[in-house]
Design an enzyme around this catalytic site. Structure first.
Site, mmCIF file in Angstrom:
data_model
loop_
_atom_site.group_PDB
_atom_site.id
_atom_site.type_symbol
_atom_site.label_atom_id
_atom_site.label_comp_id
_atom_site.label_asym_id
_atom_site.label_seq_id
_atom_site.Cartn_x
_atom_site.Cartn_y
_atom_site.Cartn_z
ATOM 1 N N TRP A 167 1.255 -34.821 -5.741
ATOM 2 C CA TRP A 167 1.742 -33.351 -5.587
ATOM 3 C C TRP A 167 0.970 -32.777 -4.458
ATOM 4 O O TRP A 167 -0.134 -32.874 -4.232
ATOM 5 C CB TRP A 167 1.442 -32.820 -6.952
ATOM 6 C CG TRP A 167 2.181 -33.149 -8.230
ATOM 7 C CD1 TRP A 167 1.838 -34.089 -8.891
ATOM 8 C CD2 TRP A 167 3.352 -32.659 -8.521
ATOM 9 N NE1 TRP A 167 2.746 -34.267 -9.885
ATOM 10 C CE2 TRP A 167 3.794 -33.546 -9.698
ATOM 11 C CE3 TRP A 167 4.089 -31.610 -7.962
ATOM 12 C CZ2 TRP A 167 4.867 -33.114 -10.307
ATOM 13 C CZ3 TRP A 167 5.421 -31.531 -8.468
ATOM 14 C CH2 TRP A 167 5.626 -32.349 -9.692
ATOM 15 N N LEU A 190 -4.653 -31.673 -5.269
ATOM 16 C CA LEU A 190 -4.593 -30.000 -5.221
ATOM 17 C C LEU A 190 -3.743 -29.971 -6.618
ATOM 18 O O LEU A 190 -2.788 -30.231 -6.900
ATOM 19 C CB LEU A 190 -3.466 -29.810 -4.253
ATOM 20 C CG LEU A 190 -3.374 -28.257 -4.155
ATOM 21 C CD1 LEU A 190 -4.608 -27.447 -3.876
ATOM 22 C CD2 LEU A 190 -2.162 -27.958 -3.099
ATOM 23 N N ARG A 233 -1.925 -24.990 -18.008
ATOM 24 C CA ARG A 233 -2.043 -26.385 -18.184
ATOM 25 C C ARG A 233 -3.171 -26.836 -16.906
ATOM 26 O O ARG A 233 -3.725 -27.852 -16.845
ATOM 27 C CB ARG A 233 -0.905 -26.958 -17.606
ATOM 28 C CG ARG A 233 -0.855 -28.564 -17.789
ATOM 29 C CD ARG A 233 0.523 -29.366 -17.733
ATOM 30 N NE ARG A 233 0.639 -30.601 -17.851
ATOM 31 C CZ ARG A 233 0.651 -31.400 -16.899
ATOM 32 N NH1 ARG A 233 0.647 -30.962 -15.681
ATOM 33 N NH2 ARG A 233 0.209 -32.726 -16.960
#
Length: 173
Positions: free
Chosen positions: A30, A88, A96
């Site tokens: 991500w 990250l 979340r």
């Protein structure tokens, strides 16, 4: 044994990394353009400090949540002297990210305590990250710095562990 038996390593003098040292660097995909900055700068710094490029292994995972289990497998394998984790973890407007951050950091701590293999975290959670040019550029550069800092911490920690191992080794009669 007293504290004067263990030498203090200065932050100014980062120790050399023996070329035989094996280090795994795990990175989440991500925001990989940012995260890979940490991975790549850690690798460069470890090599500057003496690590053999062939002994620095990169492992990529879909996200940060998957990192602790992989760190555990790598640490338990006996093939790595240290593990560096890079991710990250962003606030996407829901809570979340707090759960993921806590799970990752707690998991990484558990890995090193359970295995005795040092684990370093460049798993960062910026407050209110927005994927626009200003934030992207800032964190792109910030992760360069954090990767280098993780490599330096790794070198210091491994040197300190080696010193303690010598200190605790049974003395030949």
């Amino acid at each position: 044994m007293n504290q004067t038996d263990i030498q203090h390593l200065s932050n100014d003098a980062t120790p050399r990394v023996p070329s035989s040292t094996r280090i795994a660097i795990i990175s989440a995909n991500w925001h990989d353009d940012i995260v890979h900055q940490a991975r790549d700068s850690a690798t460069r710094r470890l090599i500057e400090l003496g690590a053999n490029v062939a002994n620095v292994q990169n492992v990529e995972l879909p996200g940060a949540f998957e990192i602790p289990l992989m760190a555990k497998k790598l640490a338990e394998s006996g093939q790595f002297d240290a593990v560096i984790a890079c991710a990250l973890i962003v606030n996407g407007g829901i809570y979340r990210h707090e759960f993921v951050t806590t799970a990752v950091i707690d998991g990484l701590m558990r890995v090193q305590l359970d295995t005795g293999v040092p684990v370093f975290s460049v798993a960062l959670t910026p407050l209110n990250f927005h994927d626009h040019d200003d934030h992207h550029e800032y964190f792109f550069n910030h992760f360069l710095k954090k990767g280098e800092e993780a490599a330096n911490a790794c070198a210091h920690t491994l040197a300190q562990h080696a010193q303690v191992a010598q200190l605790l080794a049974p003395q030949a009669a």
